[in-house]
Design an enzyme around this catalytic site. Structure first.
Site, mmCIF file in Angstrom:
data_model
loop_
_atom_site.group_PDB
_atom_site.id
_atom_site.type_symbol
_atom_site.label_atom_id
_atom_site.label_comp_id
_atom_site.label_asym_id
_atom_site.label_seq_id
_atom_site.Cartn_x
_atom_site.Cartn_y
_atom_site.Cartn_z
ATOM 1 N N ASP A 267 0.834 -1.197 0.000
ATOM 2 C CA ASP A 267 0.000 0.000 0.000
ATOM 3 C C ASP A 267 0.875 1.256 0.000
ATOM 4 O OD1 ASP A 267 -2.831 0.994 0.471
ATOM 5 O OD2 ASP A 267 -1.843 1.938 2.164
ATOM 6 N N GLU B 145 14.387 -15.323 0.586
ATOM 7 C CA GLU B 145 14.710 -16.365 1.575
ATOM 8 C C GLU B 145 13.779 -17.563 1.400
ATOM 9 O OE1 GLU B 145 14.153 -14.465 5.393
ATOM 10 O OE2 GLU B 145 15.832 -13.099 5.053
HETATM 11 C C1 NOJ Z 1 -4.457 2.943 -0.835
HETATM 12 C C2 NOJ Z 1 -5.560 1.993 -0.505
HETATM 13 O O1 NOJ Z 1 -5.887 1.250 -1.636
HETATM 14 C C3 NOJ Z 1 -6.688 2.828 0.014
HETATM 15 O O2 NOJ Z 1 -7.871 2.076 0.168
HETATM 16 C C4 NOJ Z 1 -6.275 3.467 1.296
HETATM 17 O O3 NOJ Z 1 -7.290 4.354 1.733
HETATM 18 C C5 NOJ Z 1 -4.984 4.280 1.129
HETATM 19 N N1 NOJ Z 1 -4.005 3.573 0.360
HETATM 20 C C6 NOJ Z 1 -4.377 4.601 2.473
HETATM 21 O O4 NOJ Z 1 -3.898 3.452 3.093
#
Ligand code: NOJ
Length: 579
Positions: free
Chosen positions: A226, A275
């Protein structure tokens, strides 16, 4: 172009688990995988509390198997107050009790692996939640302490530090700095419940390596990362203003986004991935400026793969689709990664709806996302056309070399749920944007996160025993799994047929444009072995070339001379006669 062999499998192979075992040994399994994103809270509710969970997913493994996907990506299931749908993580190495337990996680992985489906989990390293033990410790600790240094704390401006260190806005709207009781401020690029980590702190780095090993040891096959472009930051004493920040190019030296040194972090992660046998995989969610910058995340020395959101952002137009495909394939050939394709996910308006939005500025469909988000009248959405185009675009996507990332519910042709009442909405992107200023993200993302309909009726359309945490509209009945299963021409059956054929046909990562077919609003390309994809982006029918029809997104028509015609907004897959 680089070629990477993958195993071709017949769609009717009786024993998929034997086939799966073979694939397990293949370190390249991800290169052309069809990956299905599960948003756990909204997939299936096995415990009957209105919230999706692991029991629900386990009960639907046969469905996933029949769908014919290669992997699932699980959006966050970690303990969380759900300030951002679980992307606010309290504990990276545990399961939210509403979703299940670690033992149930193990059971889910075993069940999925048992039917040859790989498992990718979501890692959220840019920020934790404000309930994470480290953030609580930071709040209880003095300025300048080690606990505060794991996050990004600063004194405020103004005589008494009463002003935030900078006037920056968070991605969800509203200020990006929040003050704590002793007067200091912390940075949160997203909601205030999501404090950003300080990635210069060695304990932060160490802890994430531990998390990667924790889940890898439990058998996960990979990670979706993310906000992969946000971890490294350069926050000097004199912070730029919001206006200044906007002027700084995002080419490696922006204070907040896509800094070059972020790749040092991923080089460390790569060592952890390697790993394991087969090595774990990574796919970056990196919103960066150019394909070249995206390629850095997809480097085999880093995460290995990165989402391309180019198709997701494009109109349903032949010229745009062709340019995007050519650029992406060229890019991946250069980096050694494979291409990725996405049409929908949990953050955007579902593509069946996007493609049915009224034209804006003379352009078709999709560009109206801002309009729908701002609450444009729902009855102006052409749902039928949107779905026709979505089905055509999906078949096009599934014929491309590389990985296709599918989002739960798109296999049912689900539309965005637009009419959720304000007080039922959950998304911080909605709550943090001021009414009257509901621009790009205005309505937020709840409309694509409504729990799936499994049956035509019954409590929450078969999602669970006790309602659903977001309201489902009546029209879900028609789009339910029960409503579409076995129904000729349904979207579900189209996905199943296409995914099965894809397994059979997928060979190396190349395609050749068929210049005779690529005229006007039509795109034709061929994959090795005579697999031909023809997509008609226009409105008028076009003649279908020679070959056996494998899958179509819409029924073929009959032309004046009896020849087969592909109607507008449709795709057909053919097997070319071998010359
Ligand atoms: C991207 C994620 O896909 C989204 O759902 C989220 O709100 C933001 N990153 C923050 O983590």
């Amino acid at each position: 172009m680089t070629t990477h062999p993958t195993s071709a499998r017949p769609s009717d192979a009786p024993d998929r688990s034997a086939d799966a075992a073979q694939r397990g040994a293949d370190a390249d399994w991800w290169r052309q995988a069809a990956v299905y994103q599960i948003y756990p809270r909204s997939f299936a509710d096995g415990r009957g509390d209105g919230m999706g969970d692991f029991r629900g997913i386990i009960s639907r493994v046969p469905y996933l198997r029949q769908l014919g996907i290669d992997a699932v990506w699980l959006s966050p299931f970690y303990p969380s107050a759900l300030a951002d749908g679980g992307y606010d993580v309290d504990d990276y190495r545990d399961v939210d009790p509403r979703i299940g337990t670690l033992e149930e996680f193990d059971e889910l992985v075993a069940e999925l692996h048992g039917v040859g489906i790989k498992v990718i989990v979501d890692i959220v390293p840019n920020h934790s939640s404000d309930r994470h033990e480290w953030f609580r410790e930071a709040l209880e600790s003095p300025r300048g302490s080690n606990a505060r240094r794991r996050y990004i704390f600063r004194d405020g401006r103004g005589e008494n530090g009463q002003l935030p260190p900078a006037d920056w806005e968070s991605v969800f709207g509203g200020p990006a700095w929040t003050q704590v009781p002793d007067g200091q401020w912390y940075l949160h690029s997203f909601a205030k419940e999501q404090p950003d980590f300080n990635w210069e702190h060695p304990e932060v780095r160490e802890d994430f390596l531990r998390t990667l090993r924790f889940w890898s040891d439990r058998g996960v096959d990979g990670f979706r990362i993310d906000v992969a472009h946000g971890l490294s930051k350069d926050l000097a004493e004199d912070l730029p203003s919001k206006a200044e920040l906007e002027e700084i190019p995002k080419d490696g030296n922006h204070p907040l986004w896509d800094r070059d040194e972020v790749h040092e972090i991923y080089a460390e992660w790569r060592k952890v991935f390697d790993e394991y046998d087969p090595p774990r995989i990574g796919v970056a969610e990196a919103w960066v400026e150019t394909a070249q910058r995206r390629a850095k995340y997809a480097s085999p020395k880093g995460l290995g793969q990165a989402f391309s959101f180019d198709l997701l952002e494009a109109d349903f137009e032949a010229e745009d689709f062709r340019r995007i495909v050519s650029d992406n394939l060229a890019q991946s050939a250069e980096t050694g990664s494979s291409s990725t394709w996405v049409l929908s996910n949990h953050d955007v308006v579902r593509h069946a709806t996007r493609y049915g939005l009224p034209p804006r500025d003379g352009r078709p469909g999709k560009q109206g996302v801002e309009w729908i988000m701002a609450g444009g009248p729902e009855d102006e959405i052409d749902r039928e056309l949107g779905l026709r185009r979505a089905r055509a675009a999906t078949l096009f996507e599934l014929a491309l070399p590389g990985s296709a990332y599918l989002y739960q519910g798109e296999e049912l042709g689900l539309h965005e749920v637009v009419d959720i009442l304000d007080d039922q909405r959950q998304d911080p992107a909605f709550w943090r944007s001021a009414p009257g200023d509901r621009g790009k993200d205005g309505l937020g993302r709840d409309g694509c996160r409504v729990p799936l309909p499994w049956t035509r009726d019954g409590s929450s359309f078969g999602f669970g025993e006790d309602g659903s945490h977001l309201p489902q509209p009546d029209w879900f009945a028609e789009y339910s799994v029960e409503g579409e299963e076995g129904l000729e021409g349904s979207t579900l059956e189209m996905y199943r047929a296409a995914l099965a054929r894809r397994r059979e046909l997928q060979t190396d990562e190349t395609l050749t444009w068929d210049e005779e077919l690529c005229r006007g609003e039509v795109l034709g390309f061929e994959r090795p072995g005579g697999w031909l994809n023809v997509t008609n982006f226009g409105d008028s029918p076009v003649a279908v070339p020679e070959g056996d029809v494998l899958v179509t997104s819409a029924e073929l028509e009959s032309g004046p001379d009896g020849q087969r015609m592909l109607p507008g907004a449709a795709t057909v897959w053919l097997r070319r006669p071998q010359r």
